[in-house]
Scaffold this motif. Structure first.
Motif, PDB file in Angstrom:
ATOM      1  N   LEU A 189      -4.971  -4.684  13.320  1.00 38.76           N
ATOM      2  CA  LEU A 189      -6.024  -4.496  14.304  1.00 38.76           C
ATOM      3  C   LEU A 189      -7.347  -5.133  13.894  1.00 38.76           C
ATOM      4  N   GLY A 190      -7.493  -5.437  12.614  1.00 40.66           N
ATOM      5  CA  GLY A 190      -8.678  -6.136  12.134  1.00 40.66           C
ATOM      6  C   GLY A 190      -9.970  -5.462  12.533  1.00 40.66           C
ATOM      7  N   LEU A 191     -10.986  -6.270  12.875  1.00 43.10           N
ATOM      8  CA  LEU A 191     -12.304  -5.739  13.175  1.00 43.10           C
ATOM      9  C   LEU A 191     -12.352  -4.944  14.469  1.00 43.10           C
ATOM     10  N   SER A 192     -11.325  -5.055  15.304  1.00 42.53           N
ATOM     11  CA  SER A 192     -11.328  -4.324  16.560  1.00 42.53           C
ATOM     12  C   SER A 192     -10.659  -2.969  16.423  1.00 42.53           C
ATOM     13  N   LEU A 193     -10.531  -2.506  15.174  1.00 36.65           N
ATOM     14  CA  LEU A 193      -9.855  -1.230  14.923  1.00 36.65           C
ATOM     15  C   LEU A 193     -10.457  -0.104  15.754  1.00 36.65           C
ATOM     16  N   VAL A 194      -9.597   0.629  16.433  1.00 36.62           N
ATOM     17  CA  VAL A 194     -10.016   1.812  17.181  1.00 36.62           C
ATOM     18  C   VAL A 194      -9.286   3.010  16.599  1.00 36.62           C
ATOM     19  N   PRO A 195      -9.997   4.030  16.094  1.00 32.04           N
ATOM     20  CA  PRO A 195      -9.327   5.194  15.512  1.00 32.04           C
ATOM     21  C   PRO A 195      -8.336   5.803  16.476  1.00 32.04           C
ATOM     22  N   GLY A 196      -7.164   6.152  15.964  1.00 30.97           N
ATOM     23  CA  GLY A 196      -6.159   6.781  16.782  1.00 30.97           C
ATOM     24  C   GLY A 196      -5.114   5.830  17.321  1.00 30.97           C
ATOM     25  N   LEU A 197      -5.369   4.522  17.232  1.00 37.32           N
ATOM     26  CA  LEU A 197      -4.408   3.573  17.772  1.00 37.32           C
ATOM     27  C   LEU A 197      -3.411   3.088  16.724  1.00 37.32           C
ATOM     28  N   ALA A 198      -3.662   3.405  15.444  1.00 39.01           N
ATOM     29  CA  ALA A 198      -2.787   2.915  14.392  1.00 39.01           C
ATOM     30  C   ALA A 198      -1.469   3.670  14.391  1.00 39.01           C
ATOM     31  N   PRO A 199      -0.375   2.992  14.032  1.00 35.92           N
ATOM     32  CA  PRO A 199       0.898   3.676  13.909  1.00 35.92           C
ATOM     33  C   PRO A 199       0.871   4.611  12.714  1.00 35.92           C
ATOM     34  N   ALA A 200       1.709   5.633  12.764  1.00 33.38           N
ATOM     35  CA  ALA A 200       1.770   6.594  11.661  1.00 33.38           C
ATOM     36  C   ALA A 200       2.317   5.926  10.413  1.00 33.38           C
ATOM     37  N   GLN A 201       1.792   6.322   9.287  1.00 33.41           N
ATOM     38  CA  GLN A 201       2.283   5.816   8.005  1.00 33.41           C
ATOM     39  C   GLN A 201       2.409   6.998   7.066  1.00 33.41           C
ATOM     40  N   ASP A 202       3.403   6.957   6.222  1.00 34.88           N
ATOM     41  CA  ASP A 202       3.648   8.041   5.296  1.00 34.88           C
ATOM     42  C   ASP A 202       2.398   8.296   4.454  1.00 34.88           C
ATOM     43  N   ALA A 203       2.026   9.569   4.306  1.00 37.54           N
ATOM     44  CA  ALA A 203       0.834   9.920   3.540  1.00 37.54           C
ATOM     45  C   ALA A 203       0.926   9.451   2.104  1.00 37.54           C
ATOM     46  N   ALA A 204       2.131   9.431   1.572  1.00 39.63           N
ATOM     47  CA  ALA A 204       2.303   8.978   0.191  1.00 39.63           C
ATOM     48  C   ALA A 204       1.969   7.502   0.051  1.00 39.63           C
ATOM     49  N   GLU A 205       2.283   6.709   1.076  1.00 41.83           N
ATOM     50  CA  GLU A 205       1.942   5.280   1.032  1.00 41.83           C
ATOM     51  C   GLU A 205       0.433   5.081   1.053  1.00 41.83           C
ATOM     52  N   ILE A 206      -0.265   5.856   1.884  1.00 38.28           N
ATOM     53  CA  ILE A 206      -1.717   5.760   1.942  1.00 38.28           C
ATOM     54  C   ILE A 206      -2.321   6.155   0.606  1.00 38.28           C
ATOM     55  N   ALA A 207      -1.794   7.232   0.020  1.00 38.39           N
ATOM     56  CA  ALA A 207      -2.296   7.686  -1.280  1.00 38.39           C
ATOM     57  C   ALA A 207      -2.076   6.626  -2.347  1.00 38.39           C
ATOM     58  N   ALA A 208      -0.935   5.938  -2.281  1.00 37.31           N
ATOM     59  CA  ALA A 208      -0.641   4.893  -3.264  1.00 37.31           C
ATOM     60  C   ALA A 208      -1.610   3.722  -3.111  1.00 37.31           C
ATOM     61  N   ILE A 209      -1.923   3.363  -1.881  1.00 37.25           N
ATOM     62  CA  ILE A 209      -2.879   2.287  -1.646  1.00 37.25           C
ATOM     63  C   ILE A 209      -4.257   2.669  -2.184  1.00 37.25           C
ATOM     64  N   LYS A 210      -4.665   3.897  -1.928  1.00 38.85           N
ATOM     65  CA  LYS A 210      -5.966   4.352  -2.409  1.00 38.85           C
ATOM     66  C   LYS A 210      -6.022   4.335  -3.936  1.00 38.85           C
ATOM     67  N   ARG A 211      -4.941   4.773  -4.583  1.00 36.32           N
ATOM     68  CA  ARG A 211      -4.912   4.746  -6.047  1.00 36.32           C
ATOM     69  C   ARG A 211      -5.036   3.310  -6.552  1.00 36.32           C
ATOM     70  N   ALA A 212      -4.348   2.398  -5.890  1.00 34.28           N
ATOM     71  CA  ALA A 212      -4.390   0.996  -6.314  1.00 34.28           C
ATOM     72  C   ALA A 212      -5.779   0.400  -6.123  1.00 34.28           C
ATOM     73  N   VAL A 213      -6.488   0.832  -5.092  1.00 36.47           N
ATOM     74  CA  VAL A 213      -7.838   0.331  -4.833  1.00 36.47           C
ATOM     75  C   VAL A 213      -8.844   0.912  -5.818  1.00 36.47           C
ATOM     76  N   PHE A 214      -8.773   2.216  -6.051  1.00 35.61           N
ATOM     77  CA  PHE A 214      -9.799   2.911  -6.822  1.00 35.61           C
ATOM     78  C   PHE A 214      -9.478   3.116  -8.296  1.00 35.61           C
ATOM     79  N   ASP A 215      -8.194   3.268  -8.639  1.00 34.60           N
ATOM     80  CA  ASP A 215      -7.859   3.835  -9.946  1.00 34.60           C
ATOM     81  C   ASP A 215      -6.894   3.030 -10.801  1.00 34.60           C
ATOM     82  N   ALA A 216      -6.505   1.842 -10.416  1.00 34.00           N
ATOM     83  CA  ALA A 216      -5.552   1.082 -11.235  1.00 34.00           C
ATOM     84  C   ALA A 216      -6.136   0.865 -12.628  1.00 34.00           C
ATOM     85  N   PRO A 217      -5.372   1.150 -13.685  1.00 29.42           N
ATOM     86  CA  PRO A 217      -5.924   1.108 -15.043  1.00 29.42           C
ATOM     87  C   PRO A 217      -6.292  -0.285 -15.539  1.00 29.42           C
TER      88      PRO A 217
END
Length: 205
Positions: free
Chosen positions: A14-42
C-alpha cells in the motif's frame, strides 16, 4: 510522513497511501519477528545509550544528502537525551560507493570505532567511494588494512542484505527513515522533531 509500524509491516503493497484497517491480517508472531529484527538484532550498530529506555532506529545511506543533513541533528539529539539508544541500519541504495561505505562502517565495529567513523562519513565532502572512505578511515584512526579484510566477512554482506530486506518488508520509501515506538517517518528530521517522536514513544509506555 508518520505511519504505524505494525500496520506497514502487514501492508507492504500500500506504500504511502496506507489506510489503517485495509491491510490483510498477518500472524502476530511474524509482526513481532519483524519488530525484533528492526529494533533488537544483535549484529546492528548502536550509538547513544546502549541501555536506553527508548530505541530510535535509522535507515541510512552515506551518499544520501538528507541523511547527511540529519546526521548533526541526530548527534545533537543523542547528546541532549541520554536515555536514547540509536540503532542504525545501513541500506546502501545510492550505488557501489554507498555499498562500499556501508561495508566499511560495519567492519569498523570490530575496532570499536563505528560511531566515530559513521559520523565522519556523514560529515565528509563529496561522494563516499572507495578512496574517500579509506581516507576517512585513516583520519579516524582505523587500521585500514584490517578494515579492508574485515569488510569481506560474509556476515557483513548478510547484515546489509537483511537491512535492505527489512526496509522493503516494512514499506520504507527511502533514506533517511526513522522508526521509534510504533511510528515510521521518512525524510530529514531536525532535533526537535526527533525529540517529539521519542517523547511520544515514552508516553505510550
Amino acid at each position: 510522513m508518520r505511519r504505524p509500524l505494525a500496520a506497514i509491516a502487514v501492508a507492504l503493497s500500500l506504500g504511502l497511501s496506507l489506510v489503517p484497517g485495509l491491510a490483510p491480517a498477518q500472524d502476530a508472531a511474524e509482526i513481532a519477528a519483524i519488530k525484533r529484527a528492526v529494533f533488537d538484532a544483535p549484529d546492528l550498530p548502536v550509538m547513544g545509550n546502549a541501555r536506553g529506555d527508548v530505541v530510535l532506529v535509522e535507515f541510512s545511506d552515506y551518499n544520501c544528502g538528507f541523511c547527511r543533513k540529519s546526521a548533526p541533528e541526530v548527534t545533537a539529539f543523542l547528546k541532549s537525551d541520554p536515555g536514547v539508544k540509536l540503532v542504525v541500519h545501513e541500506i546502501p541504495i545510492f550505488g557501489e560507493g554507498s555499498h562500499y561505505a556501508a561495508r566499511a562502517a560495519l567492519a569498523a565495529r570490530a575496532q570499536g570505532k563505528y560511531p566515530q567513523f559513521h559520523r565522519a562519513l556523514m560529515a565528509m565532502r563529496g561522494r563516499a567511494e572507495e578512496a574517500s572512505v579509506l581516507r576517512v578511515a585513516r583520519e579516524v584512526g582505523l587500521d585500514v588494512a584490517r578494515l579492508q579484510r574485515d569488510m569481506e566477512a560474509p556476515e557483513i554482506t548478510a547484515r546489509i542484505e537483511r537491512s535492505l530486506q527489512l526496509a522493503d518488508e516494512i514499506g520504507l520509501v527511502g533514506t533517511p527513515s526513522f522508526v521509534v515506538g510504533d511510528r515510521a517517518v521518512f525524510g530529514y528530521l531536525p532535533r526537535a522533531d526527533l525529540a517529539e517522536l521519542v517523547a511520544e514513544a515514552r508516553a505510550a509506555h
